[in-house]
Enzyme design. Structure first.
Site: not given
Ligand code: BDP
Length: 721
Positions: A312, A386, A414
């Site tokens: 990301e 996720d 989340e």
């Molecule tokens: C996702 C989230 C994000 C996190 C990412 C992570 O949306 O905010 O930074 O995972 O785990 O669930 O690195």
């Protein structure tokens, strides 16, 4: 003038029967309420065994344990409990680590001590010189502290303390919270206020909250905390901040809690003045070595680093043509001389591989198996996408035989309704832990992979993304405290049943009354399936509105990266719905052991709860109960709504067992959850109906609004984003 106004306000509050100090005290106290026992027989029984406390040893940890024991017993038993430092009092609770026990006691517990590890404890009824006592001991003082909390829990949950003979040890080494806390005190995916860490006032101002945080964690066996967000800021590694981290570490140390930090891979450039962060560059490696040394001078028991790299948009070794092994090992070498560990995250996916996001972590990490240093542990999310309401277990758990893996659960909700929805997560955690990877034949459960029992790993661990903020009640929803509690208990013992955890938590937090426990426990246990039903039944996933993930958004299709769009995940069309990960699809099933792959691969054997995760299924497909897929899906959405209605009813019937403040809070929250469950049902069914072209079956309520209405809802300031 101001003073007068305050006095009037105070007076009014007094007249209303509310006291300042009483405000939210109950919420704040978490599961450490130590309510006075109402069962008088039981109270008398306990008192017949407890005449005083004998404290052996004088460390900070022992005095914390002694104070906790004394004040908790005094609260629960309504009696003054004296504390001695010699075994003089008849019927004492004797607490002290092995080396501080007198010779006679040592002899009585010698063989028991062989049963436990360094963090374990013994609680044993013993007789010395014809006098009976209860000894709480361990090899180290932190074990004694854990033993004290465990002993208190017996009383909190109204268990017998006769003929005690308990030997218990944690089954994993690293039991850790991951705080996704930013230095400006916002919390990524946090729904309980701002970060607890008041960086501006640290290091000189120590908030009571830090101590209470450490105490709560110690009471459930959590022994580590990552203070900062995985999307890391390099500034935390500068002296200005390390001084503050040191102050927190000093607070947490006597509670057995080590501090860890997230390491931004590009820190050597950002705060070190180097031109590169290439892990193979000698200057870079040396920079990290020096940085580690600098940290350990301040914090000799610093735990190590948690790293999110090349995921990301975060920097990582791949920016320099290197791989995860190069990056992790370079950092591992920096902390190794001091006993530190690197928790390297496997949550990676890239937009350049649009085929199937679920396959990417396995594809990148499986080839690295066996190549990491001894002090590296790979941290894997429970599922391959996720933190969804339901995901099949992550295939990596059955694919790394030479690399220790640690579990990453998300305690913060989340994708599960933020802190407004009551969802008891230990049920979800347990489902994952009990899944069989078949890696070494039947019975190779995820638990046995992560507790090291299959591959004899030297380091083991479980991480939970914290749901804690500076809200008065810590977690936003009073029942979200159960998820913090349950995470800690499972990290200590991943074999625990979630029902046992629910039972313990309710008794410690609210009441031991059977008429309260039975229905509310049932409500907790059902709550996880309810959220799956009203959000993502039958294996649907990631159809939340994008970015903030609040509410439904199955229609979202305009984001730059394909795997950020819900339409990528549900693939609804005229023919049906679901993501084909079978052999004829993306073949993600092949990442599991053959015994598991074959079950997921075949439509007939794939568990219906995971159906649309693995298959694109026609709207007319017959489910096991005879309904068509469309009807079955609609009925599941309705069932989820009905389950929340039932939760409301159950809660409303429990009013007399709960203080009015928490009762009302939960009541209001359940009302929101009910509204939102209907929102989920209506929005998703209206959207999917465009493809199925079918009527809603009997039993499913008609949507209250149009699809256009639901699509028009925007939440620019949703929290945690
Ligand atoms: C996702 C989230 C994000 C996190 C990412 C992570 O949306 O905010 O930074 O995972 O785990 O669930 O690195």
């Amino acid at each position: 003038m101001k003073h007068n106004k305050m006095s009037i306000l105070r007076l009014m509050i007094l007249l209303l029967g509310i006291s300042w100090s009483g405000f939210s005290q109950k919420d704040y106290k978490l599961w450490l309420q130590y309510n006075t026992l109402t069962n008088l027989d039981l109270k008398a029984k306990y008192l017949s065994h407890i005449k005083g406390i004998t404290l052996l040893g004088n460390s900070e940890t022992i005095s914390i344990a002694g104070n906790e024991l004394q004040s908790a017993l005094e609260d629960m038993l309504e009696k003054k409990i004296t504390v001695n430092t010699k075994l003089e009092v008849f019927q004492s609770i004797v607490i002290g680590s092995k080396t501080h026990l007198n010779a006679e006691i040592q002899k009585t517990v010698e063989s028991d001590l062989n049963l436990i590890n360094d963090e374990g404890f013994i609680i044993k009824s013993i007789v010395i010189n014809n006098k009976s006592h209860i000894v709480i001991t361990g090899k180290k003082e932190v074990g004694v502290l854990y033993g004290v909390y465990s002993f208190l829990r017996l009383i909190q949950t109204n268990k017998s303390i006769e003929k005690l003979n308990i030997a218990d040890s944690p089954k994993t080494n690293i039991r850790i919270l991951n705080h996704w806390d930013n230095l400006d005190r916002t919390v990524e995916r946090g729904y309980a206020g701002f970060s607890l860490w008041n960086w501006q006032k640290l290091p000189d101002f120590i908030e009571q909250r830090y101590i209470d945080y450490a105490r709560a964690n110690a009471s459930i066996g959590i022994n580590g905390t990552v203070l900062t967000n995985v999307n890391a800021n390099a500034l935390i590694l500068t002296p200005q901040y390390l001084e503050k981290v040191e102050a927190l570490a000093n607070v947490f140390r006597p509670y057995g809690i080590k501090v860890y930090l997230t390491a931004r891979f590009s820190a050597p450039i950002e705060i070190g003045g180097l031109k590169t962060a290439d892990p193979k560059d000698a200057d870079v490696a040396n920079w990290w070595k020096a940085k580690a040394k600098e940290i350990y001078v301040r914090i000799p028991d610093f735990g190590g680093f948690l790293v999110k790299a090349n995921s990301e948009g975060q920097p990582g070794p791949q920016n320099y043509g290197r791989n995860h092994v190069d990056g992790a090992n370079m950092l591992a070498d920096a902390v190794a001389p001091f006993g530190g560990v690197i928790m390297w995250r496997a949550f990676v996916y890239s937009e350049h591989d649009a085929n199937d996001r679920a396959k990417q972590a396995h594809a990148e990490f499986q080839p690295c198996d066996g190549k990491f240093r001894e002090n590296v542990i790979v941290q894997v999310k429970n599922g391959a996408i996720d933190f969804q309401p339901r995901e099949p277990f992550h295939p990596l758990f059955g694919a790394m035989t030479k690399t220790p893996l640690m579990m990453e659960f998300q305690i913060t909700q989340e994708y599960l309704g933020f802190s407004t929805h009551l969802v008891f997560l230990p049920k979800l955690f347990q489902e994952v832990l009990e899944s069989d990877t078949y890696q070494k034949g039947k019975g190779s459960t995820v638990t046995k992979v992560i507790d090291g029992s299959i591959y004899k790993n030297k380091i083991t661990g479980i991480a939970g993304v914290a749901n804690i903020g500076n809200d008065l009640n810590w977690t936003g929803h009073p029942f979200a405290q159960a998820n913090w509690y349950g995470f800690g208990r499972l990290a200590w013992n991943p074999y625990l049943d979630s029902e046992t955890i629910a039972d313990e938590w309710l008794r410690c937090t609210f009441s031991n009354d059977k008429k309260f426990i039975a229905p509310i426990k049932e409500m907790l246990i059902q709550s996880r399936e309810a959220v799956v039903n009203y959000m993502t039944p039958l294996g649907l996933h990631h159809i939340m509105d994008t970015g903030h993930h609040y509410g439904p958004g199955p229609w979202v299709s305009n984001l730059s990266r394909p795997e950020w769009n819900p339409v990528y995940y549900h693939k609804a069309d005229k023919n049906g719905i679901g993501f084909d990960r079978s052999k004829s699809g993306t073949n993600a099933v092949s990442q599991y052991a053959p015994e598991v792959a074959v079950i997921f691969d075949k439509l007939e054997t794939c568990p219906e709860k995971d159906l649309l995760w693995f298959h694109h299924v026609s709207w007319d497909y017959k489910l096991k109960d005879g309904h068509t897929l469309w009807d079955g899906m609609a009925l599941k959405y309705q069932q989820g709504v009905n389950q929340v209605a039932a939760m409301q009813k159950t809660w409303n019937a429990s009013e007399k067992y709960v203080d009015s403040e928490r009762f009302k809070e939960v009541q209001m929250l359940l009302n929101i959850q009910y509204k939102e469950a209907k929102w989920w049902r209506d929005a998703c069914l209206l959207y999917f109906q465009q493809f199925s072209g079918k009527e809603l079956p009997i039993g499913v309520e008609k949507p209250s609004q149009s699809l256009e209405y639901f699509e028009s809802l925007k939440f620019p300031f949703a929290p945690g984003n």
